[in-house]
Design an enzyme around this catalytic site. Structure first.
Site, PDB file in Angstrom:
ATOM      1  N   PHE A   1     -13.259 -16.721  24.993  1.00 20.77           N
ATOM      2  CA  PHE A   1     -14.163 -16.212  23.946  1.00 20.77           C
ATOM      3  C   PHE A   1     -15.051 -15.079  24.479  1.00 20.77           C
ATOM      4  O   PHE A   1     -14.966 -13.925  24.020  1.00 20.77           O
ATOM      5  CB  PHE A   1     -14.971 -17.403  23.414  1.00 20.77           C
ATOM      6  CG  PHE A   1     -16.212 -17.044  22.656  1.00 20.77           C
ATOM      7  CD1 PHE A   1     -16.159 -16.148  21.591  1.00 20.77           C
ATOM      8  CD2 PHE A   1     -17.442 -17.610  23.000  1.00 20.77           C
ATOM      9  CE1 PHE A   1     -17.315 -15.820  20.888  1.00 20.77           C
ATOM     10  CE2 PHE A   1     -18.588 -17.291  22.304  1.00 20.77           C
ATOM     11  CZ  PHE A   1     -18.530 -16.387  21.252  1.00 20.77           C
TER      12      PHE A   1
ATOM     13  N   TYR B   1     -19.355 -30.056  34.836  1.00 20.97           N
ATOM     14  CA  TYR B   1     -19.692 -28.682  34.446  1.00 20.97           C
ATOM     15  C   TYR B   1     -21.058 -28.284  35.015  1.00 20.97           C
ATOM     16  O   TYR B   1     -21.190 -27.270  35.694  1.00 20.97           O
ATOM     17  CB  TYR B   1     -19.679 -28.594  32.927  1.00 20.97           C
ATOM     18  CG  TYR B   1     -19.946 -27.223  32.350  1.00 20.97           C
ATOM     19  CD1 TYR B   1     -19.028 -26.187  32.522  1.00 20.97           C
ATOM     20  CD2 TYR B   1     -21.092 -26.981  31.591  1.00 20.97           C
ATOM     21  CE1 TYR B   1     -19.263 -24.926  31.964  1.00 20.97           C
ATOM     22  CE2 TYR B   1     -21.326 -25.733  31.030  1.00 20.97           C
ATOM     23  CZ  TYR B   1     -20.419 -24.706  31.215  1.00 20.97           C
ATOM     24  OH  TYR B   1     -20.650 -23.469  30.654  1.00 20.97           O
TER      25      TYR B   1
HETATM   26  P1  NAD Z   1     -13.707 -20.128  27.094  1.00 20.68           P
HETATM   27  O1  NAD Z   1     -13.216 -21.492  27.342  1.00 20.68           O
HETATM   28  O2  NAD Z   1     -13.448 -19.521  25.767  1.00 20.68           O
HETATM   29  O3  NAD Z   1     -13.172 -19.128  28.205  1.00 20.68           O
HETATM   30  C1  NAD Z   1     -12.998 -19.498  29.542  1.00 20.68           C
HETATM   31  C2  NAD Z   1     -11.773 -18.772  30.070  1.00 20.68           C
HETATM   32  O4  NAD Z   1     -11.560 -19.142  31.431  1.00 20.68           O
HETATM   33  C3  NAD Z   1     -10.508 -19.168  29.314  1.00 20.68           C
HETATM   34  O5  NAD Z   1      -9.770 -18.021  29.001  1.00 20.68           O
HETATM   35  C4  NAD Z   1      -9.760 -20.056  30.302  1.00 20.68           C
HETATM   36  O6  NAD Z   1      -8.378 -20.059  30.108  1.00 20.68           O
HETATM   37  C5  NAD Z   1     -10.183 -19.437  31.619  1.00 20.68           C
HETATM   38  N1  NAD Z   1     -10.073 -20.358  32.752  1.00 20.68           N
HETATM   39  C6  NAD Z   1     -10.537 -21.625  32.853  1.00 20.68           C
HETATM   40  N2  NAD Z   1     -10.239 -22.135  34.060  1.00 20.68           N
HETATM   41  C7  NAD Z   1      -9.577 -21.171  34.740  1.00 20.68           C
HETATM   42  C8  NAD Z   1      -8.987 -21.084  36.039  1.00 20.68           C
HETATM   43  N3  NAD Z   1      -9.018 -22.113  36.880  1.00 20.68           N
HETATM   44  N4  NAD Z   1      -8.378 -19.938  36.406  1.00 20.68           N
HETATM   45  C9  NAD Z   1      -8.319 -18.885  35.556  1.00 20.68           C
HETATM   46  N5  NAD Z   1      -8.845 -18.910  34.320  1.00 20.68           N
HETATM   47  C10 NAD Z   1      -9.463 -20.038  33.916  1.00 20.68           C
HETATM   48  O7  NAD Z   1     -15.261 -20.145  27.393  1.00 20.68           O
HETATM   49  P2  NAD Z   1     -16.358 -19.029  27.106  1.00 20.68           P
HETATM   50  O8  NAD Z   1     -17.246 -19.511  26.059  1.00 20.68           O
HETATM   51  O9  NAD Z   1     -15.699 -17.721  26.945  1.00 20.68           O
HETATM   52  O10 NAD Z   1     -17.158 -19.083  28.479  1.00 20.68           O
HETATM   53  C11 NAD Z   1     -17.002 -18.092  29.462  1.00 20.68           C
HETATM   54  C12 NAD Z   1     -17.995 -18.326  30.586  1.00 20.68           C
HETATM   55  O11 NAD Z   1     -19.319 -18.274  30.086  1.00 20.68           O
HETATM   56  C13 NAD Z   1     -17.838 -19.677  31.262  1.00 20.68           C
HETATM   57  O12 NAD Z   1     -18.032 -19.525  32.643  1.00 20.68           O
HETATM   58  C14 NAD Z   1     -18.954 -20.490  30.679  1.00 20.68           C
HETATM   59  O13 NAD Z   1     -19.385 -21.486  31.563  1.00 20.68           O
HETATM   60  C15 NAD Z   1     -20.021 -19.449  30.431  1.00 20.68           C
HETATM   61  N6  NAD Z   1     -20.921 -19.875  29.356  1.00 20.68           N
HETATM   62  C16 NAD Z   1     -20.548 -19.806  28.047  1.00 20.68           C
HETATM   63  C17 NAD Z   1     -21.406 -20.242  27.067  1.00 20.68           C
HETATM   64  C18 NAD Z   1     -21.043 -20.172  25.608  1.00 20.68           C
HETATM   65  O14 NAD Z   1     -21.818 -20.621  24.773  1.00 20.68           O
HETATM   66  N7  NAD Z   1     -19.926 -19.625  25.243  1.00 20.68           N
HETATM   67  C19 NAD Z   1     -22.645 -20.777  27.408  1.00 20.68           C
HETATM   68  C20 NAD Z   1     -22.965 -20.859  28.746  1.00 20.68           C
HETATM   69  C21 NAD Z   1     -22.111 -20.398  29.714  1.00 20.68           C
END
Ligand code: NAD
Ligand code: UDP
Ligand code: UDP
Length: 460
Positions: free
Chosen positions: A144, A276
């Site tokens: 995302f 997490y």
């Molecule tokens: P998401 O799940 O949509 O995207 C995460 C991406 O990482 C996915 O494309 C997934 O396939 C990839 N991924 C996971 N494990 C992997 C691995 N071992 N090797 C390679 N790729 C891997 O999540 P998001 O909402 O896009 O979050 C992105 C980042 O932002 C994350 O680190 C998350 O912790 C952080 N974050 C997001 C939010 C939120 O509200 N969206 C809030 C706090 C932190």
């Protein structure tokens, strides 16, 4: 003339005659030898490979002929390759010039049937001078947040490599860039080492929604610890600046409100969320250990709840759950009494904050979130209103005012933080950043996206 004198002259005559005869004979024989050698050389036979993997017997003359044939073939191959390179170059130019058709996301979604399927449509990207163009790695770039960041960095004219194992990410989030000369996709799990040459790394790879990160807790820990070590190791090797995506979850169920960066948090180290929360806390600890020990150039963004298009409809997060439930006329599931609070930021605000942070000189953790706090129950009411207010032809229209009928209160989740709101004074003063998309505007855009996605997935 006396007799001895006659003998003497005769002797000299015979001697000189013999010397001349001998010298001539020697010259003759050596030139004959040379001629013989040349003859032999000319007709010397050898077994050689004729380039078609046939072994043939040839003499020297034929060999020279063969050599000149080989040279001709080589020149022809080089010429052929040069032609092919030229053709590829002109195809690339065609992609960059003629084939770049500027369409925005809405147009693409709405008119996808009318756009030619033989042609690749790219949104226009900036053209940067070589000195300003960076090569950037986004881990988790198919997710995302990562996919929106990819759009932004490509629009800005940079080269972007996405490394993703598609655990929670989707090809559909990034496929609009497939074939673009500035984009490269690596199907890669960052728990394994990665060797690429880049100037900057946005390290986002990690599942983010509670159901996703709890699904395989061990993998979540590995991704955030081993994966982060690999990305820090990569940054160290190539001298890249690295931005690590941390989270408001590192504050746990906060005892301080709102949460500023100086707060150390309140995390259950063995609860269902710990894979997490603690994973991200270790990621932060690793980042600063590398910064101190290896003099690494680091950035840490503590991201608060973010929402927007490209969230997965089934990711279990509250915004995506509520919107898809409301669109499908299902009751909205509230865990607990709905009095817990969150503060939601729209995706474009986060992306702006991330890019500003990366380009700043600030290396300590920084909160990125929208301080507009509300209860989950209120969020449910707002979404019900928004989804149904603009749905004129909706026969099964839900009555948002009588929302209790349309909400399904379920048992509370363990360790669910009761309050969450970012203190963003630091981001405001250091990055001159403040979120500017209101909840209503952001939710409306997200609802449009979910309507389109759900219709598509249901084949409508
Ligand atoms: P998401 O799940 O949509 O995207 C995460 C991406 O990482 C996915 O494309 C997934 O396939 C990839 N991924 C996971 N494990 C992997 C691995 N071992 N090797 C390679 N790729 C891997 O999540 P998001 O909402 O896009 O979050 C992105 C980042 O932002 C994350 O680190 C998350 O912790 C952080 N974050 C997001 C939010 C939120 O509200 N969206 C809030 C706090 C932190
Ligand atoms: N690493 C990587 N890509 C690189 C350089 C390193 O994935 O370009 C990984 C490597 O596998 C290593 C980790 O990063 O395990 C940490 O690297 P570092 O140099 O800090 O540690 P070391 O290799 O000395 O264990
Ligand atoms: N939540 C809810 N119903 C849902 C999904 C989530 O009531 O269908 C609640 C959840 O218990 C939490 C809040 O909404 O209190 C935010 O949950 P989310 O999973 O989006 O993110 P979190 O902030 O908990 O990581």
């Amino acid at each position: 003339m006396t007799l001895p004198r006659i003998f003497y002259i005769l002797f000299l005559f015979v001697f000189f005659t013999l010397t001349i005869i001998f010298t001539n004979y020697h010259n003759l024989s050596s030139s004959k030898q040379d001629d013989d050698d040349q003859q032999r050389e000319r007709y010397k036979y050898e077994v050689i490979n004729d380039n078609n993997n046939n072994f043939v017997v040839v003499n020297n003359q034929q060999q020279q002929q063969q050599q000149s044939n080989n040279n001709t073939k080589l020149f022809m191959t080089i010429e052929k390759l040069q032609n092919e390179i030229e053709q590829l170059r002109s195809r690339l130019e065609m992609i960059e010039s003629k084939n770049v058709v500027v369409v925005d996301d809405d147009q693409r979604n709405r008119h996808s049937d009318k756009l030619s399927s033989n042609r690749k449509y790219f949104q226009k990207t900036k053209s940067l001078p070589y000195s300003e163009k960076k090569r950037i790695l986004i881990t988790g770039g198919a997710g995302f947040v990562g996919s929106h960041l990819l759009d932004r960095l490509l629009f800005d004219g940079h080269e972007v490599i996405v490394a993703d194992n598609f655990y929670t990410g989707r090809r559909s989030n990034i496929e609009h860039w497939f074939g673009h000369p500035n984009f490269e996709l690596l199907h890669h799990d960052i728990v394994n080492p990665l060797y690429v040459e880049v100037d900057e790394i946005y390290h986002l790879a990690s599942p983010a929604s509670p159901p996703h990160y709890m699904m395989n807790a061990v993998k979540t820990i590995k991704t955030n610890t081993m994966g982060t070590i690999n990305m820090l190791g990569l940054a160290k090797r190539v001298g890249a600046r690295i931005l690590v995506a941390s989270t408001s979850e590192i504050y746990g169920d906060p005892a301080v409100h709102p949460q500023s960066e100086s707060y150390w948090g309140n995390v259950n180290p063995i609860g269902p969320r710990s894979c997490y929360d603690e994973g991200k806390r270790v990621a932060e600890a690793l980042t600063y250990a590398y910064a101190k020990q290896e003099n690494l150039n680091v950035r840490v963004a503590r991201i608060f709840n973010t929402y927007g298009p490209r969230m997965h409809a089934n990711d279990g997060r509250v915004v995506s759950n509520f919107i898809s439930q409301a669109i499908q006329h299902k009751p909205l599931t509230i865990y607990g009494n709905g009095n817990q609070t969150r503060s939601f930021q729209y995706i474009s605000d986060l992306i702006e904050g991330l890019v500003r942070l990366m380009n700043s000189n600030y290396s300590q953790p920084i909160n990125l979130g929208n301080p507009d706090e509300l209860t989950i129950e209120n969020l449910a009411k707002i979404i019900l209103n928004l989804v149904h207010s603009d749905n004129q032809n909706d026969n099964k229209k839900q009555q948002p005012d009588n929302h209790h009928k349309y909400i399904d209160y379920q048992s509370a989740k363990q360790d669910d933080p009761r309050r969450r709101r970012p203190d963003i004074n630091l981001a405001n003063s250091i990055l001159n950043w403040y979120p500017n998309i209101t909840l209503i505007d952001g939710l409306s855009k997200t609802i449009d996206y979910f309507r389109f996605e759900l219709k598509r997935s249901l084949g409508g």
